[in-house]
Write a protein that holds these residues in place. Structure first.
Motif, PDB file in Angstrom:
ATOM      1  N   GLN A   1       0.823  -1.200   0.000  1.00 47.27           N
ATOM      2  CA  GLN A   1       0.000   0.000   0.000  1.00 47.27           C
ATOM      3  C   GLN A   1       0.864   1.260   0.000  1.00 47.27           C
ATOM      4  OE1 GLN A   1      -2.518   0.375   3.536  1.00 47.27           O
ATOM      5  NE2 GLN A   1      -4.258   0.850   2.201  1.00 47.27           N
ATOM      6  N   ARG A   2       1.878   1.276   0.855  1.00 44.51           N
ATOM      7  CA  ARG A   2       2.747   2.458   0.931  1.00 44.51           C
ATOM      8  C   ARG A   2       3.540   2.646  -0.362  1.00 44.51           C
ATOM      9  NH1 ARG A   2       3.823   0.338   6.081  1.00 44.51           N
ATOM     10  NH2 ARG A   2       5.919  -0.317   5.450  1.00 44.51           N
ATOM     11  N   TYR A   3       4.038   1.545  -0.909  1.00 40.01           N
ATOM     12  CA  TYR A   3       4.862   1.674  -2.110  1.00 40.01           C
ATOM     13  C   TYR A   3       4.043   2.190  -3.289  1.00 40.01           C
ATOM     14  CZ  TYR A   3       8.115   0.697  -5.882  1.00 40.01           C
ATOM     15  OH  TYR A   3       8.943   0.833  -6.975  1.00 40.01           O
ATOM     16  N   LEU A   4       2.861   1.651  -3.489  1.00 39.66           N
ATOM     17  CA  LEU A   4       2.052   2.081  -4.626  1.00 39.66           C
ATOM     18  C   LEU A   4       1.568   3.523  -4.470  1.00 39.66           C
ATOM     19  CD1 LEU A   4       0.070  -1.126  -5.588  1.00 39.66           C
ATOM     20  CD2 LEU A   4       1.822   0.059  -6.914  1.00 39.66           C
ATOM     21  N   SER A   5       1.544   4.026  -3.235  1.00 39.49           N
ATOM     22  CA  SER A   5       1.147   5.425  -3.040  1.00 39.49           C
ATOM     23  C   SER A   5       2.167   6.389  -3.643  1.00 39.49           C
ATOM     24  CB  SER A   5       0.966   5.715  -1.553  1.00 39.49           C
ATOM     25  OG  SER A   5       2.222   5.736  -0.873  1.00 39.49           O
ATOM     26  N   LEU A   6       3.375   5.905  -3.922  1.00 38.01           N
ATOM     27  CA  LEU A   6       4.402   6.751  -4.524  1.00 38.01           C
ATOM     28  C   LEU A   6       4.153   7.007  -6.011  1.00 38.01           C
ATOM     29  CD1 LEU A   6       7.592   5.061  -2.993  1.00 38.01           C
ATOM     30  CD2 LEU A   6       6.515   7.189  -2.241  1.00 38.01           C
ATOM     31  N   TRP A   7       3.355   6.162  -6.637  1.00 34.96           N
ATOM     32  CA  TRP A   7       3.163   6.211  -8.085  1.00 34.96           C
ATOM     33  C   TRP A   7       1.948   7.083  -8.423  1.00 34.96           C
ATOM     34  CZ3 TRP A   7       6.594   3.957 -11.451  1.00 34.96           C
ATOM     35  CH2 TRP A   7       7.565   3.145 -10.864  1.00 34.96           C
ATOM     36  N   LYS A   8       2.135   7.979  -9.382  1.00 32.11           N
ATOM     37  CA  LYS A   8       1.089   8.922  -9.754  1.00 32.11           C
ATOM     38  C   LYS A   8       0.761   8.779 -11.241  1.00 32.11           C
ATOM     39  CE  LYS A   8       1.629  10.547  -5.581  1.00 32.11           C
ATOM     40  NZ  LYS A   8       0.658  10.174  -4.510  1.00 32.11           N
ATOM     41  N   LEU A   9      -0.431   9.265 -11.607  1.00 30.84           N
ATOM     42  CA  LEU A   9      -0.860   9.258 -12.998  1.00 30.84           C
ATOM     43  C   LEU A   9      -0.767  10.664 -13.580  1.00 30.84           C
ATOM     44  CD1 LEU A   9      -3.982   6.893 -12.807  1.00 30.84           C
ATOM     45  CD2 LEU A   9      -1.570   6.311 -13.178  1.00 30.84           C
ATOM     46  N   ASN A  10      -0.487  10.731 -14.884  1.00 25.69           N
ATOM     47  CA  ASN A  10      -0.408  12.029 -15.557  1.00 25.69           C
ATOM     48  C   ASN A  10      -1.795  12.456 -16.057  1.00 25.69           C
ATOM     49  OD1 ASN A  10      -0.903  10.612 -17.974  1.00 25.69           O
ATOM     50  ND2 ASN A  10       1.304  10.305 -18.310  1.00 25.69           N
ATOM     51  N   ASP A  11      -1.855  13.579 -16.775  1.00 24.91           N
ATOM     52  CA  ASP A  11      -3.160  14.094 -17.203  1.00 24.91           C
ATOM     53  C   ASP A  11      -3.796  13.262 -18.300  1.00 24.91           C
ATOM     54  OD1 ASP A  11      -1.454  14.775 -19.252  1.00 24.91           O
ATOM     55  OD2 ASP A  11      -1.704  16.945 -19.038  1.00 24.91           O
TER      56      ASP A  11
ATOM     57  N   LEU B   1     -10.409   2.463 -15.631  1.00 27.15           N
ATOM     58  CA  LEU B   1     -10.074   3.714 -16.303  1.00 27.15           C
ATOM     59  C   LEU B   1      -8.650   3.673 -16.859  1.00 27.15           C
ATOM     60  CD1 LEU B   1     -10.962   6.558 -17.077  1.00 27.15           C
ATOM     61  CD2 LEU B   1     -10.199   7.356 -14.822  1.00 27.15           C
ATOM     62  N   PHE B   2      -7.727   3.083 -16.072  1.00 31.45           N
ATOM     63  CA  PHE B   2      -6.342   3.003 -16.530  1.00 31.45           C
ATOM     64  C   PHE B   2      -6.252   2.185 -17.819  1.00 31.45           C
ATOM     65  CE2 PHE B   2      -2.109   1.230 -16.826  1.00 31.45           C
ATOM     66  CZ  PHE B   2      -1.283   2.275 -16.440  1.00 31.45           C
ATOM     67  N   LYS B   3      -6.951   1.072 -17.887  1.00 31.29           N
ATOM     68  CA  LYS B   3      -6.912   0.216 -19.083  1.00 31.29           C
ATOM     69  C   LYS B   3      -7.408   0.982 -20.308  1.00 31.29           C
ATOM     70  CE  LYS B   3      -8.479  -4.288 -20.779  1.00 31.29           C
ATOM     71  NZ  LYS B   3      -9.178  -5.548 -20.406  1.00 31.29           N
ATOM     72  N   LYS B   4      -8.473   1.727 -20.130  1.00 35.49           N
ATOM     73  CA  LYS B   4      -9.015   2.522 -21.239  1.00 35.49           C
ATOM     74  C   LYS B   4      -7.993   3.559 -21.700  1.00 35.49           C
ATOM     75  CE  LYS B   4     -12.896   5.590 -22.340  1.00 35.49           C
ATOM     76  NZ  LYS B   4     -14.152   6.209 -21.809  1.00 35.49           N
ATOM     77  N   ASN B   5      -7.373   4.256 -20.748  1.00 32.24           N
ATOM     78  CA  ASN B   5      -6.397   5.286 -21.095  1.00 32.24           C
ATOM     79  C   ASN B   5      -5.137   4.679 -21.705  1.00 32.24           C
ATOM     80  OD1 ASN B   5      -8.032   7.398 -20.184  1.00 32.24           O
ATOM     81  ND2 ASN B   5      -7.287   7.188 -18.084  1.00 32.24           N
ATOM     82  N   PHE B   6      -4.720   3.533 -21.192  1.00 36.70           N
ATOM     83  CA  PHE B   6      -3.538   2.865 -21.723  1.00 36.70           C
ATOM     84  C   PHE B   6      -3.707   2.570 -23.205  1.00 36.70           C
ATOM     85  CE2 PHE B   6      -1.303  -1.041 -22.858  1.00 36.70           C
ATOM     86  CZ  PHE B   6      -0.022  -0.811 -22.384  1.00 36.70           C
ATOM     87  N   ASN B   7      -4.833   2.015 -23.555  1.00 32.97           N
ATOM     88  CA  ASN B   7      -5.053   1.671 -24.962  1.00 32.97           C
ATOM     89  C   ASN B   7      -5.218   2.913 -25.829  1.00 32.97           C
ATOM     90  OD1 ASN B   7      -5.358  -1.432 -25.509  1.00 32.97           O
ATOM     91  ND2 ASN B   7      -6.246  -1.072 -23.482  1.00 32.97           N
TER      92      ASN B   7
ATOM     93  N   VAL C   1       3.089   8.259 -14.441  1.00 29.66           N
ATOM     94  CA  VAL C   1       4.255   9.136 -14.352  1.00 29.66           C
ATOM     95  C   VAL C   1       5.445   8.272 -13.960  1.00 29.66           C
ATOM     96  CG1 VAL C   1       5.314  11.095 -13.165  1.00 29.66           C
ATOM     97  CG2 VAL C   1       2.854  11.123 -13.688  1.00 29.66           C
ATOM     98  N   LEU C   2       6.467   8.248 -14.803  1.00 29.50           N
ATOM     99  CA  LEU C   2       7.592   7.350 -14.559  1.00 29.50           C
ATOM    100  C   LEU C   2       8.443   7.847 -13.403  1.00 29.50           C
ATOM    101  CD1 LEU C   2       8.765   6.393 -18.156  1.00 29.50           C
ATOM    102  CD2 LEU C   2       6.808   5.599 -16.837  1.00 29.50           C
ATOM    103  N   ARG C   3       8.753   6.928 -12.503  1.00 30.65           N
ATOM    104  CA  ARG C   3       9.672   7.231 -11.401  1.00 30.65           C
ATOM    105  C   ARG C   3      11.038   6.668 -11.756  1.00 30.65           C
ATOM    106  NH1 ARG C   3       9.216   4.499  -7.387  1.00 30.65           N
ATOM    107  NH2 ARG C   3      10.287   5.914  -5.971  1.00 30.65           N
ATOM    108  N   GLN C   4      12.055   7.458 -11.583  1.00 30.93           N
ATOM    109  CA  GLN C   4      13.396   7.024 -11.974  1.00 30.93           C
ATOM    110  C   GLN C   4      13.975   5.991 -11.022  1.00 30.93           C
ATOM    111  OE1 GLN C   4      14.897   7.990 -14.952  1.00 30.93           O
ATOM    112  NE2 GLN C   4      12.806   8.727 -15.209  1.00 30.93           N
ATOM    113  N   GLY C   5      13.658   6.113  -9.715  1.00 29.62           N
ATOM    114  CA  GLY C   5      14.261   5.209  -8.748  1.00 29.62           C
ATOM    115  C   GLY C   5      15.768   5.400  -8.706  1.00 29.62           C
TER     116      GLY C   5
END
Length: 777
Positions: free
Chosen positions: A477-487, A546-552, A492-496
């Protein structure tokens, strides 16, 4: 026998998977607990003290002997468990009998914690005089799979016999003879050092009486004290000791060395400790290493032995691996014997896959050998260059273990899961390899893979171990909270710390990130439902839709998945990952098939997902053909019993080109899961599927060792479809029969199967069954 015939069977029922909550696995007649929580909460306070020598041997590669002599007035109770903790490894003898060969685990259940072993002493102690010897090897340096405490010590607790617990009544001394080789030393990834022993300065006849002038041990701490920290029970078995064996090409002993290097052959790539027996003058140097010494590109461990005068024997205690052991023995030494001891993770090779084309059998066998040689303290990428628990590798290894190894192997996956989440940083990032003392860089795509449906969730699906998922859930849960979506609604890619997706060229990194993220979201949703987090589960379902729709919308061009800014050749990895993630719809399959028949950029690591996509899209012949093409050189090679890191060796391979690399064995999983067709539908195999995709194969045999017992099947397909099937007690099988064979007979009874697009389906209860399906009467 009663059969239940299905009026309706969905192709996949994702949320069936939460129903099994077993916390144990059966290993022969023994149950191994998959959760140590209850056990750890009921520990009595430790009375033993951490002890060391007055010499304070805290340097790199230090060896210390501890000894306790005690007189017992009666036979001790059974069982009589001791708890033994060290940094880093130990060997235990009781009354001149070897009890534990290489005990202890590399340090780091948590960044400031240490593992301890539990050993039953009762079979070895007796009424009267008893002597315990513990030889401790302190690595004294960091590694990619070990966190150095900085202080050597022994903690030996026997709660039912406190007089045996470690304190200043024990003797302790520097074990003479051990020293340091000259360069080269093992590369920085390894915590282990080369082992040097000078027989003129010490003896490894460890069952002798106390060394003359030995001092009493020095008490240096209590259980839980720094720097060893919190103690965690060893979660995996002690090593399996296969005993001391002859090499394949055993020499005609005795003979006198001419000063050559003797090449001794092992039956396969294995973890071994080399043994020699010679007659020599004092001061002659014998060098020992394997053919894997360079680990593809960097030196790993080797051994040196300096002779004393006369007849002598020696076993170098640090394990090494390879197909050959090379002994350089100076001219004039009389060689009386050369042998080796094989040790390894305590599991059995219970899985089977066999078909009518030998290539795939050989690939499965080499994958199994590669899997086993990359298991020990942790799953590791390779047993020579790094011995590191990279999670991209572990995801594939654990998947293979469920089809090839007895359930004791599941404990190594559980250990890896708990280490990964217990090393989570305060900023919520996860990274591997851990345990580690000299690595802390996050590889974002590997971390997404680890917590995703092929990582943590696949472990639960095969084991039913709900407790481990519960313990890991907050970290996910904590790790996935770091990942964000763009407009645009994509990631949004995280470099790590290291933006790595795969070895090789033409990596569409934006696609790699997005597909791995979606699989992590799916696993997070399933974990949420399993644990009753309904609000989180509902929100994740909407987010995924929603993510699947936007991905395609963003990435599908009409002919391929491509990132808008990506300029290279179409990435085969990303097409495969889009399919296995569930992001690609059936309307894309013909396009993706054409791409995968042309583009071949993936390393052996990502090739597994490419091949899996072909099976999932319903193209088994194309999957088998590509598998054969891609792995042909490795499979046909007669020098190595294991698979390689890259498509070539050394400089021709990726990342150093080791010849025994964990991530190359994905074909084992695919042959068992898709060709034989066996996979769980409910966690812990209470309900499982058999949906074979034989392609151009006409005969297969398979055994899948599950937590419920062995699933055994044999299929023959020619003018009819024949299956012999054993369904374990307490389970049921959903069997798919190719739709070309509608006339179905099970155990002599005519059956009407339920039709699906590509198969007839029947549900079968526990027991042994014979299925015969024909095209017509």
């Amino acid at each position: 026998m009663k059969y239940l015939y299905l009026l309706k069977l969905p192709i996949i029922i994702l949320f069936m998977l939460i129903s099994c909550q077993a916390d144990t696995v059966q290993v022969g007649e023994q149950k191994l607990t998959l959760s140590n929580t209850e056990k750890e909460n009921n520990l009595e306070p430790w009375k033993a003290k951490w002890i060391s020598t007055v010499d304070k041997l805290d340097s790199v590669n230090a060896w210390t002997m501890f000894q306790k002599s005690i007189r017992l007035e009666e036979v001790p109770p059974k069982p009589l468990f001791s708890k033994i903790a060290v940094d880093s490894k130990y060997w235990l003898w009781i009354n001149k009998q070897l009890v534990v060969f290489e005990g202890g685990l590399k340090r780091g259940p948590k960044p400031n914690g240490t593992y301890y072993d539990e050993v039953d002493l009762s079979p070895y102690l007796k009424k009267g005089e008893n002597q315990i010897n513990v030889l401790v090897w302190f690595f004294g340096k960091e590694g990619f799979s070990h966190k150095n405490s900085g202080k050597s010590g022994l903690l030996f607790e026997v709660q039912k016999l406190p007089a045996l617990s470690s304190n200043d009544s024990w003797k302790a001394w520097k074990q003479g003879g051990f020293g340091h080789t000259q360069e080269p030393h093992p590369n920085y990834r390894l915590a282990e050092s080369n082992i040097y022993f000078d027989a003129r300065k010490g003896s490894l006849d460890l069952t002798n009486s106390v060394a003359l002038g030995a001092n009493n041990a020095l008490e240096i701490g209590r259980a839980g004290d720094s720097p060893w920290g919190e103690l965690t029970a060893r979660p995996i078995p002690q090593w399996k000791d296969f005993g001391v064996k002859n090499y394949i090409n055993t020499k005609d002993f005795p003979f006198t060395s001419k000063g050559d290097t003797l090449t001794m052959h092992l039956p396969y790539n294995a973890h071994i400790t080399p043994f020699l027996k010679v007659k020599a003058k004092a001061g002659q140097l014998i060098s020992i290493q394997t053919d894997n010494y360079m680990g593809g590109s960097n030196p790993n461990v080797r051994a040196e032995y300096v002779t004393k005068d006369g007849e002598q024997e020696y076993e170098s205690l640090g394990w090494m691996n390879g197909h050959e052991v090379h002994y350089h023995i100076p001219e004039g030494i009389e060689v009386l014997d050369l042998k080796y001891r094989e040790t390894g993770y305590d599991t059995d090779f219970n899985g089977v896959f066999y078909c009518d084309i030998p290539f795939y059998n050989r690939l499965w066998e080499k994958s199994l050998r590669t899997l086993y040689v990359t298991m020990r303290d942790t799953y590791m990428d390779c047993p020579d260059r790094e011995r590191a628990q990279w999670w991209g590798d572990l995801v594939l290894e654990s998947g293979e273990s469920f089809y090839a190894l007895s359930p004791s192997s599941h404990l190594l996956t559980k250990k890896g899961i708990l280490e990964l989440v217990n090393w989570q940083r305060h900023d919520s990032t996860l990274y591997s390899p851990v345990p580690a003392g000299n690595w802390d860089r996050e590889l974002p795509t590997q971390m997404l893979s680890s917590i995703g449906k092929y990582g943590f969730w696949n472990y639960y699906l095969h084991t039913g171990d709900r407790q481990t998922i519960k313990e890991a859930y907050p970290a996910v849960q904590r790790y996935l909270s770091l990942w964000k979506l763009n407009d645009q609604g994509t990631l949004v890619l995280r470099q790590g710390g290291w933006t790595w997706g795969d070895w090789g060229s033409n990596k569409d990194m934006e696609l790699l990130y997005n597909t791995q993220y979606y699989m992590a979201l799916e696993a997070y949703a399933l974990m949420s439902q399993l644990l009753g987090e309904k609000e989180t589960f509902d929100a994740l379902q909407l987010k995924m839709e929603l993510f699947k729709k936007n991905f395609n919308k963003v990435f599908w061009t009409g002919a391929a998945y491509r990132s808008p800014q990506y300029k290279g050749a179409t990435d085969d990895r990303s097409q495969g990952l889009a399919v296995v993630a569930g992001l690609a719809g059936e309307e894309t399959f013909q396009h993706i098939l054409r791409i995968l028949q042309k583009e071949k950029h993936a390393s052996p690591y990502m090739e597994k997902y490419v091949l899996e996509a072909l099976f999932q899209m319903g193209y088994p012949e194309q999957a088998l053909n590509r598998m054969k093409e891609r792995f042909a050189e490795m499979v046909h090679n007669t020098q190595y019993t294991t698979l390689w890191e890259g498509w070539g060796i050394g400089a021709e391979g990726f990342g150093g080109g080791t010849t025994n690399h964990a991530w190359s064995g994905g074909g084992l999983t695919l042959l068992s899961q898709y060709v034989a067709g066996v996979s769980p539908l409910e966690a812990g195999y209470r309900v499982f599927q058999i949906k074979p995709q034989l392609g151009f194969l006409t005969h297969i045999k398979a055994t899948v060792p599950t937590v419920k017992g062995k699933i055994v099947l044999q299929i023959d397909k020619d003018s009819a479809f024949k299956m012999d099937l054993t369904v374990p007690v307490g389970t049921k099988a959903i069997v798919h029969i190719p739709n070309a064979f509608p006339k179905i007979n099970i155990d002599g009874v005519k059956i009407q199967g339920v039709g699906q697009a590509d198969s007839w389906v029947v549900e079968i209860q526990e027991g042994s069954h014979q299925i015969l399906a024909k095209k017509s009467e």
